[in-house]
Structure formats: structure tokens, C-alpha cells
Design a protein around this motif. Structure first.
Motif, PDB file in Angstrom:
ATOM      1  N   SER A 126      92.465   7.009 -27.195  1.00  0.00           N
ATOM      2  CA  SER A 126      93.768   6.861 -28.036  1.00  0.00           C
ATOM      3  C   SER A 126      93.770   5.501 -28.519  1.00  0.00           C
ATOM      4  CB  SER A 126      94.708   7.226 -26.973  1.00  0.00           C
ATOM      5  OG  SER A 126      96.140   7.127 -27.897  1.00  0.00           O
ATOM      6  N   THR A 128      96.109   2.828 -31.175  1.00  0.00           N
ATOM      7  CA  THR A 128      97.600   2.491 -31.782  1.00  0.00           C
ATOM      8  C   THR A 128      97.237   1.452 -32.251  1.00  0.00           C
ATOM      9  OG1 THR A 128      98.651   3.731 -29.855  1.00  0.00           O
ATOM     10  CG2 THR A 128      99.773   2.164 -31.339  1.00  0.00           C
ATOM     11  N   GLN A 141     100.933   3.283 -36.062  1.00  0.00           N
ATOM     12  CA  GLN A 141     100.220   4.738 -36.265  1.00  0.00           C
ATOM     13  C   GLN A 141      99.112   4.675 -34.909  1.00  0.00           C
ATOM     14  OE1 GLN A 141      98.124   5.199 -39.455  1.00  0.00           O
ATOM     15  NE2 GLN A 141      99.714   5.022 -40.982  1.00  0.00           N
ATOM     16  N   SER A 142      99.406   6.072 -34.302  1.00  0.00           N
ATOM     17  CA  SER A 142      98.503   6.404 -33.174  1.00  0.00           C
ATOM     18  C   SER A 142      97.592   7.581 -33.318  1.00  0.00           C
ATOM     19  CB  SER A 142      99.252   6.678 -32.055  1.00  0.00           C
ATOM     20  OG  SER A 142     100.138   5.536 -31.712  1.00  0.00           O
ATOM     21  N   SER A 143      96.285   7.586 -33.013  1.00  0.00           N
ATOM     22  CA  SER A 143      95.586   8.838 -33.102  1.00  0.00           C
ATOM     23  C   SER A 143      94.663   8.934 -32.039  1.00  0.00           C
ATOM     24  CB  SER A 143      94.425   8.736 -34.028  1.00  0.00           C
ATOM     25  OG  SER A 143      95.008   8.525 -35.435  1.00  0.00           O
ATOM     26  N   ASN A 144      94.359  10.112 -31.719  1.00  0.00           N
ATOM     27  CA  ASN A 144      93.760  10.566 -30.488  1.00  0.00           C
ATOM     28  C   ASN A 144      92.604  11.087 -30.835  1.00  0.00           C
ATOM     29  OD1 ASN A 144      95.952   9.761 -28.337  1.00  0.00           O
ATOM     30  ND2 ASN A 144      96.810  11.658 -28.902  1.00  0.00           N
ATOM     31  N   PRO A 163      98.857   3.671 -44.963  1.00  0.00           N
ATOM     32  CA  PRO A 163      98.851   4.815 -45.450  1.00  0.00           C
ATOM     33  C   PRO A 163      98.130   5.433 -47.000  1.00  0.00           C
ATOM     34  CG  PRO A 163     101.167   3.728 -45.120  1.00  0.00           C
ATOM     35  CD  PRO A 163      99.908   2.862 -45.222  1.00  0.00           C
ATOM     36  N   ASN A 167      94.821  11.816 -43.552  1.00  0.00           N
ATOM     37  CA  ASN A 167      95.649  12.182 -42.587  1.00  0.00           C
ATOM     38  C   ASN A 167      96.338  11.007 -41.896  1.00  0.00           C
ATOM     39  OD1 ASN A 167      95.174  14.684 -43.741  1.00  0.00           O
ATOM     40  ND2 ASN A 167      94.026  15.455 -42.025  1.00  0.00           N
ATOM     41  N   ASP A 168      95.340  10.112 -41.358  1.00  0.00           N
ATOM     42  CA  ASP A 168      95.924   9.021 -40.753  1.00  0.00           C
ATOM     43  C   ASP A 168      95.144   7.764 -41.043  1.00  0.00           C
ATOM     44  OD1 ASP A 168      97.228   7.904 -38.443  1.00  0.00           O
ATOM     45  OD2 ASP A 168      96.116   8.982 -36.981  1.00  0.00           O
ATOM     46  N   GLY A 169      95.796   6.738 -40.694  1.00  0.00           N
ATOM     47  CA  GLY A 169      95.186   5.499 -40.993  1.00  0.00           C
ATOM     48  C   GLY A 169      94.068   4.827 -39.921  1.00  0.00           C
ATOM     49  N   ILE A 170      93.689   5.684 -38.979  1.00  0.00           N
ATOM     50  CA  ILE A 170      92.657   5.538 -38.175  1.00  0.00           C
ATOM     51  C   ILE A 170      91.482   6.525 -38.108  1.00  0.00           C
ATOM     52  CG2 ILE A 170      92.214   5.077 -35.689  1.00  0.00           C
ATOM     53  CD1 ILE A 170      95.259   4.370 -35.500  1.00  0.00           C
ATOM     54  N   ARG A 171      90.283   6.116 -38.431  1.00  0.00           N
ATOM     55  CA  ARG A 171      89.324   7.076 -38.400  1.00  0.00           C
ATOM     56  C   ARG A 171      87.994   6.682 -37.163  1.00  0.00           C
ATOM     57  NH1 ARG A 171      87.862   8.161 -44.674  1.00  0.00           N
ATOM     58  NH2 ARG A 171      89.896   9.310 -45.254  1.00  0.00           N
TER      59      ARG A 171
END
Length: 175
Positions: A126, A128, A141-144, A163, A167-171
Motif C-alpha cells: 500500500s 500513499t 492519493q493511495s493505491s494498493n 492527476p 487511473n491513479d498517480g501511483i504505478r
């Protein structure tokens, strides 16, 4: 030569060194001592380097090692303030960025943010990120991610962006 012979003769007769002889001996001794000190320093630095390598091998055996790297997507103009990473629900690391670190990331730099040990198998990561957009708006932003740790060392890269980065700012990707 004559002066040295005279000083030596005076030393034998009087029993104490002549003034010029003491200076010569101490100068040669000092040069010899300085050389020995430099050699010892070199040996100590070499031993310290070997100890660091051994410590790293003991703490992070290659079959359990996981490393995470952080970079910014190209042409990003948001300000990254902090990153927090948890693995399997436990805090792995967090980092608050200084101006110099952020500048290095914006210029293509990569930060090794985490190195640790994980068992082989499936794990949950995870991430953030906290920052500010150019217009002053806060970004949080957070991504799992699910990943599998095999027998070999695992290196993964996190690419962060504002942005518009999909889909998300984290890859997450393997390195």
C-alpha cells in the motif's frame, strides 16, 4: 658530512645528542610514523567496508530481499511532500521530502526508499503519497498492489505523478 661526524663525536663524548642530530632523527621518525598511520587508516577503512558488506548480507539475504525505488513521472510539476509505504498491513517506511530531494527526483533521480526481508509468496503493498498541485490544491492519493516474492531478490519501482497519469498517480513496476 663533516658536521654529522662532529655531532656524532660530541654525542659520544658528552653523552647527549647535539642540537642538529635531534632534529634530524625526529624528522625521519615523524615521516616514518606518518606513513604507518596512513597505512593503518587505509586498513581500517578497508575492514569497515568489508564489515558493511557482510552486515548487509546478514541483514538482507538475497533470497528474502525486497527493494523499493521511487521516481517521478516525466514532466511532473506537482510538489511531492511525503510517501508512506505499508507491506502486508505493517508500516514499512515513510519519508518526508526536502527541497533538494524533490529537485533531484524532478531531474530524473531515483530514491531507494525501502530495503527489507520478505518470505516468498504473495504480499500486499500500500502506497500513499501526499503533495501539492501547481494551483495550490492538496493531493493525497493511495493505491494498493499485490505482488509475489519469489526466491530471487525483488526490486520494484514506484512512479508517482499528479492527476492525469491514468487511473491513479501511483504505478508499480518490476525493476
Amino acid at each position: 658530512m663533516l658536521k654529522l661526524l662532529r655531532n656524532s663525536l660530541l654525542l659520544v663524548l658528552v653523552g647527549s645528542p647535539a642540537p642538529g642530530v635531534t632534529d634530524e632523527l625526529s624528522g625521519d621518525s615523524m615521516r616514518s610514523l606518518d606513513g604507518q598511520v596512513q597505512e593503518i587508516k587505509s586498513d581500517v577503512l578497508s575492514i569497515a567496508s568489508e564489515l558493511n558488506t557482510l552486515e548487509e548480507r546478514l541483514l538482507f539475504p538475497s533470497h528474502t530481499e525486497v527493494s523499493l525505488f521511487v521516481s517521478l513521472a516525466e514532466d511532473e510539476d506537482f510538489r511531492l511532500d511525503a510517501v508512506q509505504i505499508t507491506i502486508d498491513g505493517e508500516l514499512a517506511t515513510h519519508h518526508i521530502y526536502s527541497f533538494k530531494e524533490l529537485d533531484a527526483l524532478k531531474n530524473g533521480g531515483v530514491q531507494k526508499i525501502y530495503t527489507g526481508n520478505l518470505t516468498t509468496g504473495d504480499h500486499e503493498l500500500s502506497v500513499t503519497m501526499i503533495g501539492k498541485l501547481k494551483n495550490g490544491k492538496d493531493i493525497n492519493q493511495s493505491s494498493n498492489f499485490a505482488f509475489t516474492k519469489g526466491i530471487k531478490p525483488k526490486a520494484m519501482g514506484l512512479t508517482l505523478a499528479g492527476p492525469g497519469f491514468g487511473n491513479d498517480g501511483i504505478r508499480l513496476g518490476d525493476w
